[in-house]
Design an enzyme around this catalytic site. Sequence first.
Site, PDB file in Angstrom:
ATOM      1  CE  LYS A 184       7.455  67.342  10.230  1.00  9.50           C
ATOM      2  NZ  LYS A 184       6.411  67.459   9.202  1.00  9.50           N
ATOM      3  CB  SER A 230      13.841  71.648  10.716  1.00 10.24           C
ATOM      4  OG  SER A 230      14.691  70.755  10.014  1.00 10.24           O
TER       5      SER A 230
END
Length: 422
Positions: A60, A315
């Site tokens: 992110k 992720s």
Amino acid sequence: MEQQVKRKHGVYVEDILIAYQTLKDVVYHTPLQKNELLSERYDCHVYFKREDLQVVRSFKIRGAYYRMKSLSEEEKKNGIVCASAGNHAQGVAYSCRALGVHGKIYMPSTTPRQKVSQVQFFGREFVDIILVGDTFDDSYEQARICAKQEQRTFIHPFDDEAVIAGQGTVGVEILNDCEEPIDYVFASIGGGGLISGVGTYIKSISPATKLVGVEPEGAPSMKKSFEAKEVVTLSEIDPFVDGAAVKRVGEKTFALAKEMVDDIVVVPEGKACTTILQLYNENAIVVEPAGALPVAALDLYKEHIRGKTVVCIISGGNNDIGRMQEIKERSMIYEGLQHYFIVNFPQRAGALREFLDEVLGPTDDITLFEYTKKNNKDSGPALVGIELKCREDYGPLVERMKKKGFPFMEVNKDSSLFHLLI
């Protein structure tokens, strides 16, 4: 044709390459590691793109920093605001401190404590954290109100061209680092920023590569949108896979994903938990639930990936150790090894001994027993948790309860009762 698709939706391969140049001295170039164990298990070549090793332990930061780098001086002065279930918040917090911009960060009250602490650590005096609501969508509404009232720039976690371009740099690194043609890329879908960014780049450079999105069973917002051919809002979601539990995907990310994504598979939360435990026990890799989804999906694709080259994007690795008991519990239930019953015990001496000796199997174990004797009653209910050695032991256990005259109700099969009692 590919170029027309990207221009139509405002995201360019060139944007992703510019983002890559901007970010290369800010973010880690995370490793692409071959996983020998899974490669052998699925008879293919499995690679992990280790975004759990990123500076904020998730991808992110790429989108957050790239978006905030483009703020005007006036926007920097007014500050920013964002909403996040945790990982976007950490990327924004890191960027606030690195760029000297004040930020207000709205997070669901259900966010694991570890993620809240990390946001504070990365942002220090440059961020204020506001915990509100039960889901990302609740926090999103409040953050939007704050942006309007205080004239702050809203840094969207996924539905923003610059954010999408930043996330797309994961795809640049994957293709740069893999020495063989890639047949499949598996990526988690929350709001859709990662898969639309990675898809934009990979499909342009390697159009034969198939892109598979993975969503949690309790929040399949992109899959439902694909089926409806428009963005839909889910009325209810399971917030457990916090990094991918979104009621509504982005308009921009949906438009890109429907052109780029070849398939979307849905993984039960319990299966994700089993994968978390396997990755830890077999590979010493700590992943969060959303980070485990692509690996969990390999089971559903095992016939298709045999002999192929596969990349799973891990992720994020922001998992709170305090959640491990719940993760183990969900895994055991999914695997058919943990069962809960309400059993009506006859209120007579020896009833419990009979249950232990003649109902429980030799390898069955009682993990929970709650019983209160009630006067003037022929029987009394007890909440009983039983752990089995293997899934096949369940049928014989139930048959023995029936045969020995112990009336029971299966709590596992009643979600409302399960959440009330367990």
